[in-house]
Design a protein around this motif. Structure first.
Motif, PDB file in Angstrom:
ATOM      1  N   VAL A  93       0.854  -1.178   0.000  1.00 34.64           N
ATOM      2  CA  VAL A  93       0.000   0.000   0.000  1.00 34.64           C
ATOM      3  C   VAL A  93       0.894   1.233   0.000  1.00 34.64           C
ATOM      4  O   VAL A  93       1.732   1.394   0.894  1.00 34.64           O
ATOM      5  CB  VAL A  93      -0.936   0.035   1.225  1.00 34.64           C
ATOM      6  CG1 VAL A  93      -1.755   1.322   1.218  1.00 34.64           C
ATOM      7  CG2 VAL A  93      -1.856  -1.174   1.244  1.00 34.64           C
ATOM      8  N   ASP A 141      -1.389   4.639  -4.133  1.00 31.86           N
ATOM      9  CA  ASP A 141      -2.704   3.992  -4.073  1.00 31.86           C
ATOM     10  C   ASP A 141      -3.761   4.923  -3.496  1.00 31.86           C
ATOM     11  O   ASP A 141      -4.932   4.880  -3.898  1.00 31.86           O
ATOM     12  CB  ASP A 141      -2.633   2.728  -3.223  1.00 31.86           C
ATOM     13  CG  ASP A 141      -1.710   1.687  -3.819  1.00 31.86           C
ATOM     14  OD1 ASP A 141      -1.754   1.505  -5.050  1.00 31.86           O
ATOM     15  OD2 ASP A 141      -0.937   1.066  -3.062  1.00 31.86           O
ATOM     16  N   ARG A 268      -8.280   8.925  -4.342  1.00 34.22           N
ATOM     17  CA  ARG A 268      -7.684   7.804  -5.072  1.00 34.22           C
ATOM     18  C   ARG A 268      -8.087   7.898  -6.537  1.00 34.22           C
ATOM     19  O   ARG A 268      -9.066   8.565  -6.887  1.00 34.22           O
ATOM     20  CB  ARG A 268      -8.108   6.458  -4.479  1.00 34.22           C
ATOM     21  CG  ARG A 268      -9.590   6.196  -4.488  1.00 34.22           C
ATOM     22  CD  ARG A 268      -9.941   4.823  -3.951  1.00 34.22           C
ATOM     23  NE  ARG A 268     -11.383   4.603  -3.901  1.00 34.22           N
ATOM     24  CZ  ARG A 268     -12.113   4.241  -4.934  1.00 34.22           C
ATOM     25  NH1 ARG A 268     -11.533   4.044  -6.107  1.00 34.22           N
ATOM     26  NH2 ARG A 268     -13.419   4.069  -4.819  1.00 34.22           N
ATOM     27  N   PRO A 274      -9.800  -0.100  -4.888  1.00 28.97           N
ATOM     28  CA  PRO A 274      -8.865  -0.343  -3.778  1.00 28.97           C
ATOM     29  C   PRO A 274      -8.761  -1.828  -3.445  1.00 28.97           C
ATOM     30  O   PRO A 274      -9.751  -2.562  -3.506  1.00 28.97           O
ATOM     31  CB  PRO A 274      -9.486   0.450  -2.620  1.00 28.97           C
ATOM     32  CG  PRO A 274     -10.945   0.547  -2.958  1.00 28.97           C
ATOM     33  CD  PRO A 274     -11.007   0.623  -4.457  1.00 28.97           C
ATOM     34  N   LEU A 278      -5.795  -2.232   1.275  1.00 28.03           N
ATOM     35  CA  LEU A 278      -5.973  -0.787   1.310  1.00 28.03           C
ATOM     36  C   LEU A 278      -7.285  -0.415   1.994  1.00 28.03           C
ATOM     37  O   LEU A 278      -7.334   0.532   2.789  1.00 28.03           O
ATOM     38  CB  LEU A 278      -5.950  -0.224  -0.111  1.00 28.03           C
ATOM     39  CG  LEU A 278      -6.207   1.282  -0.248  1.00 28.03           C
ATOM     40  CD1 LEU A 278      -5.215   2.082   0.584  1.00 28.03           C
ATOM     41  CD2 LEU A 278      -6.154   1.711  -1.707  1.00 28.03           C
TER      42      LEU A 278
END
Length: 292
Positions: A93, A141, A268, A274, A278
């Motif tokens: 991550v 991310d 994001r 995700p 995450l």
């Protein structure tokens, strides 16, 4: 062909008998024989000859063994990795946070990593606009910003909204107060955040409503610099509780009566969903931020 067929072939090559191979794989002998027969059919090769009640590998089997061994071991690693991913133990991550949130991230990240011991966390610190750019271009991310981002390339959501706090030098006269009021700030040396900071504008608006002019001695764009100035006795400040909590052993932190919100937005890329890891990171951080 499938993984079970390759696994049966490898086990039979290692043990030399159907009985031993089936025991190794914890399957019945007929099942193992079926896997071998199906593999021979799909490859259109004879892999074993029967001699005196034993299965003897053909020359073709010896040629295939190294590659099959590589595939089987690779599949086993893949299965272990999939198990780790499902249990949120593995993954990477990358996070970009603005300085105030970044000040409390180390402690949180270490606790998170202890619960997900094969996860890799990449922590970066930039201003909010740079963080949003990194998220939009998929260089990280997820990003955390102090303001909403109006960019069609990203998804931006409010993660946390809490009230700012008053920070004071150790032993300050207001350190024993249950809550600091706007009137308490009259004639106090004040450390202000930059004029473009939303909380600075909110503080000035609140104090203006109470007829109080700030005695600004220092200005800074960073909450952690404000904490350092307060710790050195330069005055008092109104900042986010995230950075204040990281300095709690060097300054006194008290609630501020007026509502000066400290917002954290999550940003994001709209092009990526995700990962499970995450999602767990974000939810755990949401809980930590709202309980700060």
């Amino acid at each position: 062909m499938n993984y079970r067929q390759l696994e049966a072939f490898r086990a039979l090559m290692e043990t030399g008998t159907v009985t031993a191979a089936s025991q190794l794989l914890s399957i019945s002998q007929p099942s193992l024989s079926t896997h071998i027969a199906n593999l021979e059919h799909e490859l259109q090769l004879s892999l074993f000859h029967r001699r005196g009640g034993r299965l003897v590998p053909t020359a073709e089997s010896q040629l295939l063994l190294a590659e099959v061994d590589h595939v089987v071991k690779g599949m086993a690693r893949l299965r272990r990795l999939a198990t780790d991913v499902r249990s949120l133990q593995s993954g990477r991550v990358s996070i970009a946070a603005y300085p105030a949130v970044a000040a409390m991230l180390p402690g949180f990240a270490v606790e998170f990593a202890a619960r997900h011991d094969r996860a890799l966390l990449d922590l970066q610190v930039h201003d909010s606009l740079r963080n949003a750019e990194l998220a939009a271009t998929r260089q990280v991310d997820v990003a955390f910003t102090a303001m909403p981002i109006g960019d069609s390339a990203v998804v931006c959501e409010l993660l946390s909204r809490v009230s700012s706090v008053c920070i004071l030098p150790k032993g300050h006269r207001l350190a024993s107060a249950d809550i600091v009021t706007p009137q308490d700030l009259r004639d106090e040396p004040f450390i202000a955040l930059g004029r473009e900071d939303g909380s600075r504008q909110a503080v000035e608006r609140v104090l203006g409503q109470h007829g109080i002019d700030l005695d600004v001695r220092f200005e800074t764009t960073r909450s952690e610099t404000a904490c350092g100035l307060v710790a050195a006795g330069g005055g008092i400040a109104i900042i986010d509780p995230f950075c204040a909590s990281a300095w709690a052993d060097r300054i006194d932190v008290r609630p501020f009566e007026a509502n000066v919100p400290s917002d954290v937005y999550i940003v994001r890329s709209r092009q990526e969903e995700p990962s499970l890891l995450l999602q767990a990171f974000v939810e755990d951080l949401r809980v930590r931020l709202t309980s700060t």
